[in-house]
Design an enzyme around this catalytic site. Structure first.
Site, PDB file in Angstrom:
ATOM      1  N   GLY A 140       7.675  11.199  -7.831  1.00 30.64           N
ATOM      2  CA  GLY A 140       6.523  11.681  -7.065  1.00 30.64           C
ATOM      3  C   GLY A 140       5.294  11.994  -7.895  1.00 30.64           C
ATOM      4  O   GLY A 140       4.785  11.145  -8.643  1.00 30.64           O
ATOM      5  N   ASP A 175       5.207   1.744  -1.686  1.00 28.80           N
ATOM      6  CA  ASP A 175       4.899   0.311  -1.552  1.00 28.80           C
ATOM      7  C   ASP A 175       3.686  -0.037  -2.415  1.00 28.80           C
ATOM      8  O   ASP A 175       3.670  -1.072  -3.084  1.00 28.80           O
ATOM      9  CB  ASP A 175       4.593  -0.040  -0.097  1.00 28.80           C
ATOM     10  N   TYR A 200      10.686   3.227  17.035  1.00 30.64           N
ATOM     11  CA  TYR A 200      11.038   2.543  18.293  1.00 30.64           C
ATOM     12  C   TYR A 200      11.242   1.080  17.905  1.00 30.64           C
ATOM     13  O   TYR A 200      10.361   0.238  18.091  1.00 30.64           O
ATOM     14  CB  TYR A 200       9.906   2.728  19.323  1.00 30.64           C
ATOM     15  N   GLY A 236       4.889  -1.097   7.374  1.00 29.84           N
ATOM     16  CA  GLY A 236       6.052  -1.899   7.006  1.00 29.84           C
ATOM     17  C   GLY A 236       6.016  -2.046   5.508  1.00 29.84           C
ATOM     18  O   GLY A 236       5.002  -2.462   4.946  1.00 29.84           O
ATOM     19  N   TYR A 280       6.354   2.342  15.324  1.00 30.80           N
ATOM     20  CA  TYR A 280       6.740   3.675  14.864  1.00 30.80           C
ATOM     21  C   TYR A 280       5.554   4.605  14.834  1.00 30.80           C
ATOM     22  O   TYR A 280       4.412   4.177  14.722  1.00 30.80           O
ATOM     23  CB  TYR A 280       7.505   3.618  13.555  1.00 30.80           C
ATOM     24  N   LYS A 340      10.935   6.690  -9.864  1.00 29.10           N
ATOM     25  CA  LYS A 340       9.666   7.359  -9.536  1.00 29.10           C
ATOM     26  C   LYS A 340       9.927   8.818  -9.209  1.00 29.10           C
ATOM     27  O   LYS A 340      10.811   9.125  -8.410  1.00 29.10           O
ATOM     28  CB  LYS A 340       9.023   6.663  -8.322  1.00 29.10           C
ATOM     29  N   ASP A 380      -0.627   3.103   5.697  1.00 27.89           N
ATOM     30  CA  ASP A 380       0.233   2.595   4.632  1.00 27.89           C
ATOM     31  C   ASP A 380      -0.621   1.772   3.674  1.00 27.89           C
ATOM     32  O   ASP A 380      -0.577   1.941   2.466  1.00 27.89           O
ATOM     33  CB  ASP A 380       1.347   1.712   5.199  1.00 27.89           C
TER      34      ASP A 380
HETATM   35  O1  KDG Z   1       7.443   2.467   2.846  1.00 29.21           O
HETATM   36  C1  KDG Z   1       6.745   2.749   4.006  1.00 29.21           C
HETATM   37  C2  KDG Z   1       7.597   2.414   5.168  1.00 29.21           C
HETATM   38  O2  KDG Z   1       8.665   3.280   5.245  1.00 29.21           O
HETATM   39  C3  KDG Z   1       6.853   2.494   6.436  1.00 29.21           C
HETATM   40  O3  KDG Z   1       5.805   1.595   6.430  1.00 29.21           O
HETATM   41  C4  KDG Z   1       7.715   2.269   7.630  1.00 29.21           C
HETATM   42  O4  KDG Z   1       8.614   0.159   7.079  1.00 29.21           O
HETATM   43  C5  KDG Z   1       8.787   1.295   7.408  1.00 29.21           C
HETATM   44  C6  KDG Z   1      10.126   1.791   7.572  1.00 29.21           C
HETATM   45  O5  KDG Z   1      10.967   0.973   7.895  1.00 29.21           O
HETATM   46  O6  KDG Z   1      10.359   2.974   7.358  1.00 29.21           O
END
Ligand code: KDG
Length: 296
Positions: free
Chosen positions: A224, A255, A104, A34, A90, A222, A291
């Site tokens: 990459g 993140d 999901y 997340g 997910y 950004k 993550d």
């Molecule tokens: O930035 C990473 C997120 O994309 C991953 O943790 C999943 O939160 C997420 C999403 O909604 O895609």
């Protein structure tokens, strides 16, 4: 009360233990995924009082997620538990170049957040609130929550940090572009990927994106493995190259970058220091399929 408030959905992340496609992998691990809770986790690790506001289902996966985030020092007291909707899940189908994500999450507890989730929130020590475009893609009530956050932060003079985070699995670029542009214009700090800006707004050029935002925001574009550029009103653009790293899996790096950057913003570092801290944490996230990878 927290110094940084991060708001958004988190899900249980299911990922193959060894890098192998989902269809073939035999062993899986559960982590927390997340965007915004990941930012909070990295900030807490760097010694900031970070809080995460969200909703989870009244289910084992929700409790597992809450415990995991709290264990790493993030304040989860603003997370609501709802009995009428599940915690989202997910799967990551990892690869060094690109990772496919399978969600999901439709109808999840977090997708039912609304402006009400701010009721009773203590803003007294909050110095930054961090949100992302993922929340805008979840539901109309979540867009209402974002509006309420911008309003509440504005009233209190708290800067809003916005990571554009367009997720094609949630909504198309055509649908998302105007909504995300508007949220970026109203924010004080904006993170966007070069490719993402191109896909949404038809330009990858940092100066052109800054013009598009047409407001005194601090913009970070950004690119990459190349590096990141900060453009702020009244200052020369600053570019800092990314670290050369062996990439295991890219999801989560944005993140981590945002957390490093915000941490140094809170500490009063200059643009180069902010961008460098972003790259430092991103390098760690790139080296794993998680993550958030706790420091070892
Ligand atoms: O930035 C990473 C997120 O994309 C991953 O943790 C999943 O939160 C997420 C999403 O909604 O895609």
């Amino acid at each position: 009360s927290p110094e940084v408030l991060c708001v958004g959905e988190s899900m249980i992340l299911v990922t193959p233990v060894e890098p192998a496609p989902l269809e073939l992998a035999e062993q899986f691990a559960l982590h927390v995924g997340g965007a915004e809770s990941t930012v909070a986790l990295y900030l807490a690790e760097r010694g900031h009082r970070a809080a995460w506001l969200s909703q989870v289902g009244d289910d084992p996966l929700g409790r597992r997620m809450l415990a995991a985030v709290a264990r790493h020092g993030v304040d989860t007291s603003a997370v609501r538990v709802r009995a009428d909707a599940p915690t989202g899940v997910y799967f990551k189908d990892p690869g060094p170049q690109s990772t496919q994500v399978h969600y999901y999450r439709a109808g999840s507890a977090a997708s039912r957040m609304s402006a009400d989730n701010l009721d009773g929130l203590d803003w007294s020590a909050t110095r930054i609130v961090h949100v992302s475009g993922i929340t805008a893609g979840l539901s109309a009530s979540c867009r209402g929550l974002l509006d309420a956050i911008y309003a509440a932060a504005g009233e209190r003079g708290v800067p809003v940090s916005f990571d554009v985070n367009h997720r094609p699995g949630l909504w198309s670029a055509a649908e998302a572009a105007p909504v995300l542009l508007e949220l970026a214009r109203r924010a004080d700090v904006v993170f966007v990927g070069r490719d993402e800006a191109e896909r949404l707004w038809g330009t990858a050029d940092a100066a052109a994106v800054a013009t598009l935002l047409d407001a005194p925001v601090r913009l970070v574009v950004k690119d990459g493995a190349v590096g990141a550029t900060e453009i702020a009103a009244g200052a020369e653009p600053v570019f800092v190259p990314a670290h050369a790293v062996e990439v295991v899996e890219v999801v989560g790096a944005g993140d981590a970058f945002a957390a490093g950057y915000l941490s140094e913003l809170l500490r009063g570092s200059d643009a180069a220091g902010r961008l460098r801290a972003g790259h430092d944490l991103a390098a760690r996230a790139l080296s794993s399929t998680h993550d958030y990878l706790p420091e070892t």
